[in-house]
Every structure is written in C-alpha cells, then in structure tokens.
Design a protein around this motif. Structure first.
Motif: not given
Length: 555
Positions: A388, A364, A356
């Motif tokens: 994300a 992620a 991330y």
C-alpha cells in the motif's frame, strides 16, 4: 462472452453525447458482468484467507529425556529428544484455542513410562550400542542384543521433561496448558490394551490456553448447516512445507490453504462424527481449521487416508480426508465454559483489509500501522502495508463498488437508459471524438463513421500481440494507462483470473520515457520475460501479464 456490436445514432445519423455516455454506462455495467463476478469470487476468497490467517497457529510438542546408565565401573549419560507438531486456531482474544487431541498427545497423555522407554531405546540404538560395536570391531548379534538391552534398561534412570508451545505467525511462542482433552480416534471402539500400550478412542479434540491479549480469532460456524458439495477451505501447517529443504525459515510460519468440497458424512468405528472432504491435507495439517466460504470454522482436519507401498512407505491418498465437525468441537468448548469471541485485533484487521481492497492506499497504511501496534511483526500486515505504501497517490477517484452490491449494476443500467432518452430529447449535436469503449474486455478507437483516427505523430501506444484483446491498440496519454481486471479504473481491461483488479500502469516518466509499474501485490508483471516492479520501456519492448503480451510502439 460472445463479442457484441452496438451502434447507437441520434437524429441525422450523428452520435448524441447523452446517447454515447449512456451506451458506455450500459456496456460497462452489463458486458463485464460474468467475468467480474468470477473475479469477485477470487477477491472475496483472497480477502477471506487474509481475514482468518492470523488466528491459525503452529502447535509444537517436545519430550526430552536425561538418561543415566550405571554399569558399576562406568556411568553413561546422555539426552534424547522427540517432538511433533500440528496446527490450531484461536477462538478468544485472551488465548483459548483448539487443536487435535493427537497433536498434544505426547505432552498430555498419561503415558510417561512408555515415552521414557521410547527415548531410552532411541538413545541406545543411536549412541551406546554403535559405540560398543565399534569397540569390538563387529556388529552385535541378535543374541547379544537380547542379553544386553534388558540389563541396560534395568540399570537406566530416565528423567523426562515435556513441553507444549503455541507459535504465532509473528514468531512469538507461548507455553500452553491443556484445558480439555479427548484422545485421537482409534481403529477400535472403546479402550483396547496391549502389553505396554493402551489405545483409547475419542473425538480427537483438545482445548488449549495461552496467556495472551488482543489475539486474532476466528468465527465458529455450524457444521450442521453443511451440505454435500459445499465449498470448504483448509488452513494449517503441512509438514511437507514446514520441512521443505528449498524453503527459507521466513516462510515456515505462513499457513497454507487448500480448497475442496464436502464429499460425505461419516461415523468412525467408535461412533465419532466425521465430515469427509476432498481438500488436500497431510501430516502437519492435523488440528487445522476447515472454513466455509464466509470464513467460519465448520470443522477441524483430523484423519487422512494412507496407502502403504510395497516398500513399506506410507503415502497420503489425497481426496479422502476427514474433519471433526464443529458440533463435536463445541462440546469441549462449552465444557471449559468458554465463549468464542472477536476482539480489538479482529476489528482493526478487518478495517485495514477493507481499506486495502478498496484501494485506499494512504488510509490502508495508517490502518496497518494500528494493526502492527497491537500485533507487532505480523508478516501479512507488514507485506500489505509495504504494498500500500508503494501505491499511495494512485487511489481511484471513486472507490471500487463492493463486490456484493448488485443494485449498483441495476442503477447504472437505469441511469444509462435515462441518458439515452435525454439524448434523443435534446438532440444536441456534438463533434466526432475518439472514445475508448470497454466491452467484453476489449477497447476500440471510434471516430467519425466508426473508422480509426490517426494518432498524433510520436504518441506512444500499446499493441496487444497475444491474449483476449489481441489486435487492439491503446494510446498512452500523459496521465498514463492502467491495465487490469477492473473496468471502473482500468483503460485496458483484461479479464483473466491471474490478472489483478489493478495490475500495472504504463505512463510517461522523468524525461518523457515511458515506464511500466507493477501494482499487484500477488501477480507478477514481466518485461521481455523478466519480472519487474518498475522499469523504463523502449519501443519494441513486450509486457506480459498473465496470458496477454502487450508491445510498446510509437506512431
């Protein structure tokens, strides 16, 4: 940083391609260094908070009394409840955790008769005696109360049930068992007894056990390594947040963090070691972990300083608070035969956070899916995954460099110097070009002779009206333009603490309309004073990011 001006020319006074490339590398590496390091500190702190948060738990105690009072011709029944809460932190994946002794005292301490009396008096004062007063049409006198209450106590039967629960951030509650217990730190050394009450003094540590698996844990560091002035961070559940009338239920299980430093080493009246800290703590923080900057627990919040006002109201005095050091806590951990450990959740969670913060959004999302399979409904995992998901497809070509890799800057400088030499050696002629050179958070258009080149008619561009880059213009190409703190991925570099590494992107949307999209999961983007996630822009609209105001204009 002071504004610097750099002009590099090749033979004949014309810029060489290698020289310009080298200059841009040198500027990118050197100019933003101090502000980037400050940003890295913020990013590292945020990363650390996310890493340790899932292992911070809410510890809840409750005592409930079933009351019967036989008056001969009448039987009075009712129930009364008292409770309390505090913070704790998990140290093994199978559910061992640490909190204060005084947080679990209502459940654990050998004071059953005292608690029964407290609940009985509460029931009489709130229920039975007001009914008697209403029936007589007047308040009872002190003499009448002194005569009635002892008789009621003698005729009362009180059954007591006590509960101890540990609540995780995903809302799951586990019954807990006290494995090791030390009473709270009292104003007296040893044990002092009064009629109906006993005040033992201890180190204020309790080791609890819940039946869990693959739970999040925190690492334990050495309090002996602490020095005066060291940075510390306190996590927990302050009551002022838990019971705030304006906050919804969803936020109540989200731990709070405060920052401060070590301000002294102290010993209590009873001789227990304490670490004095100036980070803010209050009721509910009790039992919360105190972290160093590496995310290791070095203490546990235990005591605050209180001033009683003229009206008799206790008020916390911030800046003079105390923590139990881990050197004392580990005595009880070892006595239980427990070895603090990390497990599957920590491994998956660390990997998800790595992808991330490296802005690898697709990876992620997949990593947070794995986390949620192990710890369902974890709020931070769901929130970061959603962010994300919304940013997939905007990954940088190269991932941002690790924050703790200074050799990368050295390598860039060395490469830049090599290209400077190559530019002078080959002496290749190039046509003047428009180059965006980021320096000290700014960007300028450079053309032949250093003058500003006219933009194509109708090309949209951004003009910075307020902030560090005030007066600069930035053309918006078909690929868009990013605004943020990271010079490796952003064309408009704004070095402010409230600006994310990649904060927003401005790009042509469907139909050619210019749009702005917020990329930050923590910091807002405003258009004409309103927070937005994504919206179209019209000429004259103003984008506000932290202290910068950027207007959309057309040539």
């Amino acid at each position: 940083m002071r504004q610097a001006h750099l002009r590099v020319f090749g033979v004949g006074g014309r810029p060489r391609a290698g020289v310009l490339l080298a200059a841009s590398l040198l500027l990118a590496a050197a100019a933003p260094l101090s502000t980037t390091l400050a940003g890295q500190d913020q990013d590292q702190r945020q990363r650390m908070y996310y890493q340790v948060k899932p292992a911070i738990v809410f510890v809840q105690t409750m005592a409930q009394a079933q009351i019967q009072i036989d008056l001969g011709n009448q039987r009075i029944t009712g129930e009364e409840t008292i409770g309390g809460g505090g913070s704790g932190w998990i140290i093994t994946p199978d559910g061992y955790l640490v909190t204060n002794g005084h947080v679990v005292e209502l459940y654990h301490a050998d004071n059953e008769e005292q608690i029964k009396l407290e609940l009985l008096f509460k029931f009489l004062g709130e229920n039975f005696l007001p009914q008697v007063a209403r029936a007589q049409g007047r308040d009872l006198t002190q003499e009448e109360l002194a005569q009635i209450i002892p008789q009621l106590v003698q005729r009362a039967e009180v059954g007591l049930v006590r509960q101890l629960n540990v609540v995780l951030q995903n809302g799951e509650a586990y019954p807990a068992e006290v494995k090791q217990y030390s009473p709270s730190i009292s104003p007296f050394a040893g044990r002092v007894s009064f009629p109906g009450i006993s005040l033992p003094s201890g180190k204020d540590v309790a080791i609890l056990k819940i039946e869990g698996r693959n739970l999040p844990t925190v690492a334990i560091g050495s309090s002996d390594a602490l020095s005066l002035g060291d940075d510390i961070h306190v996590g927990g559940y302050p009551a002022v947040v838990m019971s705030h009338m304006l906050l919804g239920d969803r936020s109540r299980l989200d731990p709070s963090f405060t920052r401060g430093g070590v301000s002294g080493a102290r010993a209590s009246v009873s001789g227990a070691d304490l670490v004095q800290i100036d980070a803010a703590v209050t009721w509910g923080n009790s039992g919360g972990p105190v972290f160093n900057s590496r995310g290791e627990v070095v203490g546990m919040a235990t005591l605050g300083s209180i001033h009683v006002s003229a009206q008799g109201v206790p008020q916390a005095i911030q800046g003079f608070n105390f923590a139990v050091p881990t050197s004392s806590i580990m005595e009880f951990v070892r006595a239980e035969g427990v070895t603090p450990a990390s497990g599957l959740f920590n491994q998956l969670w660390a990997g998800a956070l790595d992808t991330y913060f490296a802005q690898q959004w697709t990876r992620a999302v997949e990593a947070f899916d794995e986390v949620l399979r192990v710890q369902p409904n974890l709020p931070d995992a769901m929130a970061l995954r959603a962010n994300a998901m919304g940013r997939r497809g905007t990954e940088p070509i190269l991932p941002p460099p690790p924050a703790d890799t200074p050799w990368l800057i050295v390598g860039l400088v060395a490469l830049g110097l090599g290209l400077v030499g190559a530019g002078f050696y080959f002496r290749r002629r190039t046509e003047p070009a428009v180059v965006g050179a980021a320096y000290g958070g700014g960007a300028v258009e450079v053309g032949s002779g250093g003058g500003r080149r006219a933009l194509p008619a109708g090309m949209p561009f951004l003009v910075v009206k307020e902030g560090p880059l005030q007066g600069n213009r930035f053309p918006v190409p078909a690929s868009g333009i990013k605004i943020g703190r990271d010079p490796s991925t952003c064309q408009v570099v704004v070095n402010e603490s409230a600006v994310s590494r990649e904060h927003a992107v401005v790009a042509p949307g469907p139909g050619g309309q210019l749009t702005v999209r917020n990329l930050s999961g923590t910091n807002p983007t405003y258009v004409n004073g309103r927070p937005v996630q994504e919206t179209t822009l019209s000429p004259g609209d103003r984008i506000k990011i932290a202290g910068s105001v950027i207007a959309f204009e057309k040539e």
